[in-house]
Each structure stands twice: as C-alpha cells, then as structure tokens.
Motif scaffolding. Sequence first.
Motif, PDB file in Angstrom:
ATOM      1  N   GLY A 188      32.389 -31.072   3.684  1.00 18.39           N
ATOM      2  CA  GLY A 188      31.308 -31.422   2.761  1.00 18.39           C
ATOM      3  C   GLY A 188      31.708 -32.553   1.847  1.00 18.39           C
ATOM      4  N   ALA A 189      30.955 -32.957   0.988  1.00 16.82           N
ATOM      5  CA  ALA A 189      29.599 -32.471   0.776  1.00 16.82           C
ATOM      6  C   ALA A 189      28.620 -33.306   1.597  1.00 16.82           C
ATOM      7  CB  ALA A 189      29.265 -32.471  -0.704  1.00 16.82           C
ATOM      8  N   ALA A 190      27.602 -33.848   0.923  1.00 10.88           N
ATOM      9  CA  ALA A 190      26.463 -34.458   1.614  1.00 10.88           C
ATOM     10  C   ALA A 190      26.837 -35.587   2.570  1.00 10.88           C
ATOM     11  CB  ALA A 190      25.454 -34.962   0.587  1.00 10.88           C
TER      12      ALA A 190
ATOM     13  N   THR B 119      24.733 -28.545   2.294  1.00 10.26           N
ATOM     14  CA  THR B 119      25.311 -29.287   3.409  1.00 10.26           C
ATOM     15  C   THR B 119      25.533 -28.390   4.614  1.00 10.26           C
ATOM     16  OG1 THR B 119      26.353 -30.832   1.879  1.00 10.26           O
ATOM     17  CG2 THR B 119      27.213 -30.763   4.134  1.00 10.26           C
TER      18      THR B 119
ATOM     19  N   SER C 244      33.564 -35.800   0.639  1.00 12.46           N
ATOM     20  CA  SER C 244      33.590 -36.385  -0.692  1.00 12.46           C
ATOM     21  C   SER C 244      35.009 -36.219  -1.222  1.00 12.46           C
ATOM     22  CB  SER C 244      32.564 -35.698  -1.603  1.00 12.46           C
ATOM     23  OG  SER C 244      32.794 -34.311  -1.659  1.00 12.46           O
TER      24      SER C 244
ATOM     25  N   THR D 136      26.280 -38.629  -3.633  1.00 16.46           N
ATOM     26  CA  THR D 136      25.612 -38.299  -2.379  1.00 16.46           C
ATOM     27  C   THR D 136      24.635 -37.141  -2.516  1.00 16.46           C
ATOM     28  OG1 THR D 136      27.493 -36.910  -1.771  1.00 16.46           O
ATOM     29  CG2 THR D 136      27.448 -39.156  -0.879  1.00 16.46           C
ATOM     30  N   ASN D 137      24.927 -36.169  -3.329  1.00 18.20           N
ATOM     31  CA  ASN D 137      24.085 -34.976  -3.415  1.00 18.20           C
ATOM     32  C   ASN D 137      22.717 -35.290  -3.998  1.00 18.20           C
ATOM     33  OD1 ASN D 137      26.135 -33.500  -2.343  1.00 18.20           O
ATOM     34  ND2 ASN D 137      26.822 -32.652  -4.288  1.00 18.20           N
ATOM     35  N   ARG D 138      21.711 -35.038  -3.166  1.00 19.87           N
ATOM     36  CA  ARG D 138      20.312 -35.201  -3.555  1.00 19.87           C
ATOM     37  C   ARG D 138      19.999 -36.637  -4.003  1.00 19.87           C
ATOM     38  NH1 ARG D 138      22.227 -30.267  -4.646  1.00 19.87           N
ATOM     39  NH2 ARG D 138      21.046 -28.504  -3.910  1.00 19.87           N
TER      40      ARG D 138
ATOM     41  N   THR E 171      25.992 -23.419   1.413  1.00 21.13           N
ATOM     42  CA  THR E 171      25.823 -24.685   0.705  1.00 21.13           C
ATOM     43  C   THR E 171      24.660 -25.425   1.362  1.00 21.13           C
ATOM     44  OG1 THR E 171      27.363 -25.817   2.189  1.00 21.13           O
ATOM     45  CG2 THR E 171      28.276 -24.908   0.133  1.00 21.13           C
TER      46      THR E 171
END
Length: 149
Positions: free
Chosen positions: A84-86, A117, A8, A54-56, A115
Amino acid sequence: MKVCLVSSSGGHLTHLIMLKPFWSKHNRFWVTFDKEDANSALQGEKVYHCFFPTNRNIPNLFRNTVLAWKVLRRERPDLIISSGAAIAVPFFWLGKLFGAKTVYLEVFDRIDKPTLTGRLVTPVTDRFIVEWEEMLNVYPKAINLGSVF
C-alpha cells in the motif's frame, strides 16, 4: 525474475524492506515517494518517484496511472509486490495488462477491517497476504503468513 516493489514511504515501505531476504535475490526496482526516508532507505536501488499525496487524490491518481503505464511498459516486471497505500492501485491494475503477477501484503495495523487499497486491488491480486488470523474473515481467499516484523 524482475520484481517491482511499490509503496508509499513510511510504514508501507518498511513492510517491503522487511522482505529483503526475498527481493535481494532478484532484479528489482522500486516505486515510492520522493521523500527523505524513502531515499535514505533505498540508497543504491533503482527507484521511480511517484506523485503524492495519493490517498483520495484524483489528480495524483491520474498522474500515477500515467506513470505506471510508462514504468511498466519500460520495465516489464514479472511480479509486482505492494503493501500500500494508494500507489499500488494503478500499478496492480495496469500490471495485469502487462502480464505481471501481483502480491499484496495488507498492513500490520489492520486486524479486522480492510484498507481501501486492499479492497481496490483484491480483484487483480494473485496472492493476498494478511498478518492476522482475524483478517481471513475480511479476505477469505487471503493467506495468513503472520507478522512480517
């Protein structure tokens, strides 16, 4: 060697940029957000833009999985590196199907907790790197290289 650098924008991207002594010697491409900071930092580099947030975010996880399939099939990297992240998740999992080696650099601000990820990519990560000795209790098979900064 062809290297795929996935992250990211923001601090995750900064982590990968700090690895310039390594990646500057290789044929490479990047996968990150289409944001001003990322575009500025990667000016002149080959970049694929992924979907965010992207996260969740399940719809963007699906979109980024399709993107990862297309990019990895076209580029065929030998090595995928992420901090990272996702966005790392679909690239690492699909990257293994394409025969790529994977290296994950856990973020600097995690001292004693994983984390999400990191937990999701651990099963397909060839080298898991942490920056704190305490993180070896969290990821026993990790390598502590100390601070990238």
